[in-house]
Design a protein around this motif. Structure first.
Motif, PDB file in Angstrom:
ATOM      1  N   GLU A  20       0.789   3.090  13.460  1.00 46.63           N
ATOM      2  CA  GLU A  20       1.432   3.753  12.325  1.00 46.63           C
ATOM      3  C   GLU A  20       2.672   2.986  11.862  1.00 46.63           C
ATOM      4  OE1 GLU A  20       3.060   8.228  11.321  1.00 46.63           O
ATOM      5  OE2 GLU A  20       3.357   7.420  13.321  1.00 46.63           O
ATOM      6  N   ARG A  21       3.375   2.349  12.787  1.00 48.96           N
ATOM      7  CA  ARG A  21       4.638   1.676  12.458  1.00 48.96           C
ATOM      8  C   ARG A  21       4.441   0.202  12.111  1.00 48.96           C
ATOM      9  NH1 ARG A  21       9.044   3.990  10.492  1.00 48.96           N
ATOM     10  NH2 ARG A  21      10.485   2.285  10.199  1.00 48.96           N
ATOM     11  N   ARG A  22       3.301  -0.359  12.450  1.00 49.09           N
ATOM     12  CA  ARG A  22       3.095  -1.808  12.388  1.00 49.09           C
ATOM     13  C   ARG A  22       3.408  -2.412  11.022  1.00 49.09           C
ATOM     14  NH1 ARG A  22      -1.212  -4.554  10.681  1.00 49.09           N
ATOM     15  NH2 ARG A  22      -2.468  -2.664  10.670  1.00 49.09           N
ATOM     16  N   LEU A  23       2.975  -1.785   9.948  1.00 49.91           N
ATOM     17  CA  LEU A  23       3.073  -2.385   8.623  1.00 49.91           C
ATOM     18  C   LEU A  23       4.523  -2.646   8.211  1.00 49.91           C
ATOM     19  CD1 LEU A  23       1.496  -3.349   6.140  1.00 49.91           C
ATOM     20  CD2 LEU A  23       1.663  -1.017   5.227  1.00 49.91           C
ATOM     21  N   VAL A  24       5.418  -1.703   8.477  1.00 49.14           N
ATOM     22  CA  VAL A  24       6.803  -1.853   8.023  1.00 49.14           C
ATOM     23  C   VAL A  24       7.749  -2.272   9.143  1.00 49.14           C
ATOM     24  CG1 VAL A  24       6.539  -0.221   6.114  1.00 49.14           C
ATOM     25  CG2 VAL A  24       7.251   0.617   8.368  1.00 49.14           C
ATOM     26  N   PHE A  25       7.192  -2.611  10.295  1.00 45.82           N
ATOM     27  CA  PHE A  25       8.053  -2.916  11.432  1.00 45.82           C
ATOM     28  C   PHE A  25       8.879  -4.183  11.215  1.00 45.82           C
ATOM     29  CE2 PHE A  25       8.679  -5.198  15.491  1.00 45.82           C
ATOM     30  CZ  PHE A  25       9.568  -4.306  16.089  1.00 45.82           C
ATOM     31  N   VAL A  26       8.249  -5.255  10.772  1.00 45.93           N
ATOM     32  CA  VAL A  26       8.975  -6.533  10.694  1.00 45.93           C
ATOM     33  C   VAL A  26      10.056  -6.502   9.612  1.00 45.93           C
ATOM     34  CG1 VAL A  26       7.112  -7.884  11.699  1.00 45.93           C
ATOM     35  CG2 VAL A  26       7.176  -7.549   9.220  1.00 45.93           C
ATOM     36  N   SER A  27       9.814  -5.801   8.525  1.00 44.03           N
ATOM     37  CA  SER A  27      10.836  -5.717   7.474  1.00 44.03           C
ATOM     38  C   SER A  27      12.028  -4.893   7.976  1.00 44.03           C
ATOM     39  CB  SER A  27      10.251  -5.112   6.197  1.00 44.03           C
ATOM     40  OG  SER A  27       9.534  -3.920   6.462  1.00 44.03           O
TER      41      SER A  27
END
Length: 497
Positions: free
Chosen positions: A263-270
């Motif tokens: 669930e968190r993967r997509l916005v984690f790096v930003s």
């Protein structure tokens, strides 16, 4: 006509965030708030903003669909006990009124689009009402389209700001190609530092004693660190190590770090890039996870009777009421534990905050008796572990549960290994708690002689008057048995006179 099905002790807060929509349902129980339900849906509203700040029809449809689910749960809650707030995306969208009008029809309640400053102050209130911090506190909340940064003390926010950078908007601007490249990271961090520049001097000059992250990014980083068997305190070195781990993958789509949820993967790096910029710009040395944020701030504002300053005491009082604890016995144990700890604070170099953890465990050590006596320490640890404890960080919560679990009976040093950086502290406190429980076994006041405890090379010697011990053979027997328990754990305890 009054709706007789309304539940007067229920409160609801809905937060229309830029990344997710959240609904929190709570009720007042024994002088505290008990969470009855949480619903979260990934809407990514900010991803629907175009260059002219128009919110796309597709993004609005995602939001309305989510709110239709929330509306069902609001039917049984009094309207005066429902609050719905919207944040950055609906502040920025030029067609926010279109979304808001339809959303209010769906929910049957008004939506308040709050300013960035109000959002920052409310986030701070959510942290202040759920954590006990002495001194100044720096609070960071990285949202989907904005980041709130606050320095406060007690219940009062001193400096507060809302900055136009968030994990969804930075994903769209700096990781749009989906690549986990150093250049994407560098560009995102550089942009965040430019936005931070106007507040750096003021915030550094004001300073803080403790930093807390109230966002999903901080929680996700902690979960990754726990999966790596590290303690949960964030540092710049740890953030840079995680950045390095992510760049071993080509794209966000391929990213699979232990502990990182899908669930968190997509916005984690930003979000990570923004957090690195904050750590470097403000020179943050360490950060923990906050116990609350915007929703909790709004929730506590609706319940005036919970506006007490001493949050930990409010939590302990709630346990006492809910689980029918003998508060006088808890106070006896706490008093003796503190008496012993005061004599060891200097050699063990313990702070007032750590004294408070021993007091909490002493007050709550019998909570498991509500279930049954034979294994009550085990039951007590389960109850504490699975009950919200406003005023205590997750690490402190876990430590108190461990102290309650091992306040009597068999104990081994390895029982505390899961506490990581708090392992040594837990072993020190549990040794004193166990003694305090034994010395309070008569459940009466004013029956103890002078107690003196000394430490040398981690060995403890408890001095008690011989005549008193001779007159209390059961107490002596219990103390001698405790000496054997502690020896088995690898600790030395001597009872002397």
């Amino acid at each position: 006509m009054v709706n007789s099905s309304l539940q007067d002790d229920l409160y609801a807060v809905i937060d229309l965030g830029s990344n997710s929509f959240h609904m929190l349902i709570a009720k007042t129980v024994a002088g505290s708030l008990q969470t009855m339900g949480r619903v979260k849906r990934k809407v990514r509203l900010a991803a629907g903003l175009d260059g002219s700040m128009q919110l796309s029809q597709e993004a609005m449809e995602r939001g309305w669909e989510c709110l239709a689910l929330f509306a069902e749960r609001l039917q049984d809650i009094p309207a005066s006990q429902v609050r719905i707030v919207a944040t950055a995306t609906l502040r920025l969208a030029t067609n926010a009124d279109v979304f808001k009008e339809r959303a209010e029809q769906i929910l049957g309640h008004p939506i308040k689009v709050i300013s960035g400053e109000v959002e920052a102050k409310t986030i701070y209130q959510g942290v202040a009402h759920t954590s006990a911090c002495s001194g100044k506190q720096l609070v960071i909340d990285i949202g989907g389209a904005s980041t709130e940064i606050v320095i406060g003390e007690g219940q009062q926010a001193i400096h507060y700001t809302s900055l136009h950078m968030g994990c969804v908007t930075y994903l769209e601007h700096y990781f749009k190609d989906g690549l986990l490249s150093d250049s994407n990271y560098d560009n995102a961090i550089k942009a965040a530092k430019q936005i931070l520049q106007p507040i750096i001097a003021l915030y550094r000059e004001t300073g803080w004693d403790y930093a807390a992250g109230a966002s999903g990014t901080v929680q996700a980083i902690q979960e990754i660190m726990v999966a790596q068997r590290q303690d949960e305190t964030l540092t710049l070195d740890k953030l840079l190590d995680i950045r390095q781990l992510t760049t071993q993958y080509i794209s966000i789509e391929q990213l699979q770090l232990p502990g990182l949820s899908e669930e968190r993967r997509l916005v984690f790096v930003s979000g990570l890039a923004i957090l690195i910029a904050i750590f470097e710009s403000l020179q943050v040395s360490a950060m923990g996870l906050a116990g609350g944020a915007l929703r909790e701030g709004v929730l506590y504002s609706m319940v005036p009777q919970l506006q007490r300053q001493d949050i930990r005491q409010r939590t302990i009082d709630s346990f006492i009421t809910r689980y029918h604890l003998d508060s006088r016995q808890g106070e006896r144990v706490a008093c003796i534990a503190k008496l012993l700890l005061a004599q060891l604070s200097q050699p063990w170099q313990l702070s007032e905050a750590e004294h408070g953890l021993l007091t909490a465990a002493a007050m709550l050590h019998e909570v498991g008796l509500l279930i049954e006596y034979k294994q009550y320490p085990k039951h007590g640890a389960y109850i504490i572990t699975n009950t919200d404890m406003p005023g205590f960080t997750k690490q402190q919560h876990d430590l108190v549960a461990k102290l309650v679990r091992f306040h009597k009976g068999d104990v081994l040093a390895r029982d505390f290994e899961s506490l990581g950086a708090h392992e040594k502290l837990a072993t020190q406190l549990v040794r004193l708690l166990r003694l305090a429980v034994i010395l309070s076994m008569r459940r009466k006041n004013d029956v103890l002689p002078e107690l003196v405890i000394k430490e040398h090379n981690n060995a403890l010697t408890l001095y008690i008057d011989k005549q008193w011990l001779d007159a209390h053979p059961l107490m002596l027997s219990e103390l001698q048995q405790e000496s054997l328990y502690q020896r088995k754990a690898g600790w030395k305890l001597t009872i002397s006179n």
